[in-house]
Design a protein around this motif. Structure first.
Motif, PDB file in Angstrom:
ATOM      1  N   HIS A  21       0.860  -1.187   0.000  1.00 52.25           N
ATOM      2  CA  HIS A  21       0.000   0.000   0.000  1.00 52.25           C
ATOM      3  C   HIS A  21       0.895   1.237   0.000  1.00 52.25           C
ATOM      4  CE1 HIS A  21      -2.718   3.139   1.073  1.00 52.25           C
ATOM      5  NE2 HIS A  21      -2.216   3.278   2.296  1.00 52.25           N
ATOM      6  N   MET A  23       1.481   4.740   0.900  1.00 48.57           N
ATOM      7  CA  MET A  23       0.977   5.759   1.822  1.00 48.57           C
ATOM      8  C   MET A  23       1.623   7.101   1.482  1.00 48.57           C
ATOM      9  SD  MET A  23       1.441   5.965   5.978  1.00 48.57           S
ATOM     10  CE  MET A  23       0.697   4.363   6.233  1.00 48.57           C
ATOM     11  N   SER A 193      -1.924   5.661  11.498  1.00 47.91           N
ATOM     12  CA  SER A 193      -1.120   4.816  10.608  1.00 47.91           C
ATOM     13  C   SER A 193       0.298   4.608  11.129  1.00 47.91           C
ATOM     14  CB  SER A 193      -1.054   5.439   9.209  1.00 47.91           C
ATOM     15  OG  SER A 193      -2.344   5.625   8.659  1.00 47.91           O
ATOM     16  N   GLN A 196       2.163   1.212  11.190  1.00 53.88           N
ATOM     17  CA  GLN A 196       2.331   0.487   9.934  1.00 53.88           C
ATOM     18  C   GLN A 196       3.684   0.745   9.279  1.00 53.88           C
ATOM     19  OE1 GLN A 196      -0.994   1.105   7.262  1.00 53.88           O
ATOM     20  NE2 GLN A 196      -2.397   1.452   8.965  1.00 53.88           N
ATOM     21  N   GLN A 260       1.736  -5.300   2.541  1.00 53.52           N
ATOM     22  CA  GLN A 260       0.391  -5.759   2.864  1.00 53.52           C
ATOM     23  C   GLN A 260       0.295  -7.263   2.617  1.00 53.52           C
ATOM     24  OE1 GLN A 260      -2.240  -3.624   3.966  1.00 53.52           O
ATOM     25  NE2 GLN A 260      -0.532  -2.182   4.156  1.00 53.52           N
ATOM     26  N   GLN A 263      -4.198  -9.769  -0.880  1.00 49.22           N
ATOM     27  CA  GLN A 263      -5.601  -9.358  -0.831  1.00 49.22           C
ATOM     28  C   GLN A 263      -6.177  -9.334  -2.239  1.00 49.22           C
ATOM     29  OE1 GLN A 263      -4.922  -5.569   1.275  1.00 49.22           O
ATOM     30  NE2 GLN A 263      -6.285  -6.294   2.895  1.00 49.22           N
ATOM     31  N   MET A 265      -8.027  -7.688  -5.258  1.00 42.61           N
ATOM     32  CA  MET A 265      -8.103  -6.304  -5.744  1.00 42.61           C
ATOM     33  C   MET A 265      -8.988  -6.270  -6.979  1.00 42.61           C
ATOM     34  SD  MET A 265      -4.139  -5.046  -5.174  1.00 42.61           S
ATOM     35  CE  MET A 265      -4.538  -3.303  -5.274  1.00 42.61           C
ATOM     36  N   TYR A 298      -7.829  -0.095   1.162  1.00 40.97           N
ATOM     37  CA  TYR A 298      -7.077   1.019   0.583  1.00 40.97           C
ATOM     38  C   TYR A 298      -7.381   1.193  -0.895  1.00 40.97           C
ATOM     39  CZ  TYR A 298      -4.204   0.930   4.811  1.00 40.97           C
ATOM     40  OH  TYR A 298      -3.767   0.971   6.095  1.00 40.97           O
ATOM     41  N   ASP A 299      -7.357   2.447  -1.300  1.00 42.20           N
ATOM     42  CA  ASP A 299      -7.506   2.816  -2.703  1.00 42.20           C
ATOM     43  C   ASP A 299      -6.109   2.888  -3.308  1.00 42.20           C
ATOM     44  OD1 ASP A 299      -7.869   4.003  -5.139  1.00 42.20           O
ATOM     45  OD2 ASP A 299      -9.237   5.539  -4.435  1.00 42.20           O
ATOM     46  N   GLU A 300      -5.812   2.013  -4.280  1.00 39.99           N
ATOM     47  CA  GLU A 300      -4.503   1.995  -4.926  1.00 39.99           C
ATOM     48  C   GLU A 300      -4.654   2.435  -6.379  1.00 39.99           C
ATOM     49  OE1 GLU A 300      -2.062   1.600  -3.076  1.00 39.99           O
ATOM     50  OE2 GLU A 300      -2.754   0.437  -1.363  1.00 39.99           O
ATOM     51  N   ARG A 305      -8.499  -2.446  -2.810  1.00 36.04           N
ATOM     52  CA  ARG A 305      -8.365  -3.694  -2.053  1.00 36.04           C
ATOM     53  C   ARG A 305      -9.728  -4.079  -1.483  1.00 36.04           C
ATOM     54  NH1 ARG A 305      -2.893  -4.628  -1.012  1.00 36.04           N
ATOM     55  NH2 ARG A 305      -1.582  -2.832  -1.525  1.00 36.04           N
ATOM     56  N   ARG A 307     -11.494  -6.176   1.320  1.00 33.46           N
ATOM     57  CA  ARG A 307     -11.229  -6.834   2.594  1.00 33.46           C
ATOM     58  C   ARG A 307     -12.139  -8.040   2.813  1.00 33.46           C
ATOM     59  NH1 ARG A 307     -10.547  -1.654   6.745  1.00 33.46           N
ATOM     60  NH2 ARG A 307      -8.570  -0.896   5.883  1.00 33.46           N
TER      61      ARG A 307
END
Length: 327
Positions: A21, A23, A193, A196, A260, A263, A265, A298-300, A305, A307
Motif C-alpha cells: 500500500h 501511503m 497509521s 504500519q 500488505q 488481498q 483487488m 485502501y484505494d490503490e 483492495r 477486505r
C-alpha cells in the motif's frame, strides 16, 4: 453471453495480490544534524576581518574570519620564555657535569642543576600544551592573529558577528555552516497509521520546487514518539543532493510502500453504490450474476483492495455492471 447486454459486459476473474500500500504523507526537506557546523572562536579577542556572508558557498579550508587575541599573544610569549629557560637549564646542567668530572664541582650542585632542568621541562610542556589548546581546530595561527577556516564544503547559514566586534563568550557560535550534499526528506505519518511504518520500507519523495523529479530511497529512521503539535510521527529518508537542488524548508510528499498481506483487488469500475453499501456483480454461472456486498480497503490508484465479500478466482463484472444494476 451472446446477447446485446452480454456483449457490453466485461468479466474478469479476480486474484489475490501482495502489492504494498502506497501511503502518501506530507514531507519537508531538512539538513542532517551531522552536517551542520557551528564555528566558535577558540578564545576571546577582536574580529579583524570577516570574509563570508549568509548564503555564500565555501570550500574546506576557506578563511571565514580572522581574530586578534591577546590571550594568544600571551601564550606565545610564555611558550618562548619557557623554551629559552629550558635551554639555559640544560646548558647549566651540562656545564655542572663537566666541572664535576674534573673534581671542581660538588655532586649537590649537579643534582641541583638537574632539578632545574626537570622544572624547566615541566614548564615548557605546560606552555606548549596551553598554546596547543588555544590553537583553533579549524584554522591556523600566525602570532596573535587566528584564521578561522571552513571545516568542510557547505553554505553559510548564519553569521552572528562583524568586523571590529569583540568576542567575549567563546561558547556562542559566531557563524553556522551546513553541508547539503545529503539531506533528509522528513515525512509526517498520521497517528492512526503510525504502527504500519518501519525502517527499511521503500519510499519516494517529490517536492513542489522540483517539479516531476522523484527521489527514491528507503525509510531510515522512525521517531519513537509522536509530535505533540501535529499528532504525527516523523519518518526520515536520506536523499543524495550533490547538485544542492534541495534546500531545507522545501515542502512536498513522501510516498511509503507499506507491505500488505495478499488481498483481492478489483478495478474501481467494478464497484456500484447501493444505498449505503458497496457492491459488485459476480458471475455464478454462464449468464447468471449475483449482487455481492463487499468491504473496501485502501484505494490503490485504479485498483481497490477488497477486505471481504470476494474470493480469489471469482469472476466479476469490471465494465458494464451499471447495466445489470438497472436490469
Amino acid at each position: 453471453m451472446d446477447s446485446p447486454l452480454g456483449r457490453q459486459l466485461h468479466i474478469e476473474p479476480v486474484s489475490q495480490t501482495a502489492a504494498p500500500h502506497v501511503m502518501a504523507v506530507p514531507a519537508e526537506v531538512r539538513s542532517e544534524a551531522s552536517r551542520q557546523m557551528s564555528i566558535y572562536a577558540p578564545l576571546a579577542g577582536r574580529i579583524v576581518s570577516l570574509g563570508v556572508s549568509p548564503g555564500q558557498f565555501v570550500h574546506r579550508g576557506d578563511i571565514l574570519a580572522q581574530l586578534a587575541s591577546g590571550d594568544m599573544a600571551q601564550a606565545l610569549s610564555d611558550d618562548a620564555k619557557a623554551r629559552a629557560a629550558l635551554q639555559l637549564a640544560q646548558e647549566q646542567w651540562r656545564r655542572a657535569q663537566s666541572v664535576f668530572q674534573i673534581g671542581g664541582e660538588a655532586s649537590k650542585d649537579v643534582e641541583s642543576a638537574h632539578a632545574n632542568v626537570l622544572q624547566a621541562q615541566a614548564e615548557a610542556q605546560r606552555t606548549h600544551d596551553r598554546l596547543a589548546s588555544l590553537a583553533p581546530t579549524n584554522g591556523t595561527a600566525h602570532g596573535s592573529l587566528l584564521s578561522l577556516t571552513a571545516p568542510d564544503d557547505g553554505f553559510v547559514v548564519t553569521v552572528g558577528t562583524s568586523a571590529g566586534q569583540n568576542v567575549t563568550d567563546t561558547t556562542v557560535a559566531i557563524m553556522t555552516l551546513v553541508d547539503l550534499d545529503e539531506v533528509w526528506a522528513v515525512g509526517g505519518v498520521p497517528e492512526d497509521s503510525a504502527t504500519q511504518v518501519g525502517p527499511g520500507m521503500p519510499a519516494e519523495a517529490s517536492f513542489f520546487a522540483t517539479g516531476d523529479r522523484r527521489f527514491a530511497g528507503k525509510v531510515l529512521t522512525v521517531a519513537p514518539v509522536l509530535s505533540s503539535d501535529t499528532r504525527r510521527m516523523e519518518v526520515r529518508m536520506v536523499v543524495p543532493n550533490a547538485d544542492n537542488l534541495l534546500r531545507p524548508g522545501m515542502f512536498g510528499t513522501l510516498l511509503i510502500a507499506v507491505p500488505q498481506p495478499p488481498q483481492v483487488m478489483v478495478p474501481q469500475s467494478a464497484l456500484l453504490m447501493n444505498n449505503d453499501s458497496t457492491t459488485v456483480f459476480v458471475e455464478t454461472s454462464a449468464g447468471v450474476f449475483e449482487r455481492r456486498t463487499v468491504t473496501i480497503g485502501y484505494d490503490e490508484a485504479a485498483l481497490l483492495r477488497v477486505r471481504s465479500g470476494l474470493n480469489a478466482g471469482e469472476r466479476v463484472v469490471v465494465q458494464g455492471a451499471v447495466l445489470l444494476n438497472d436490469d
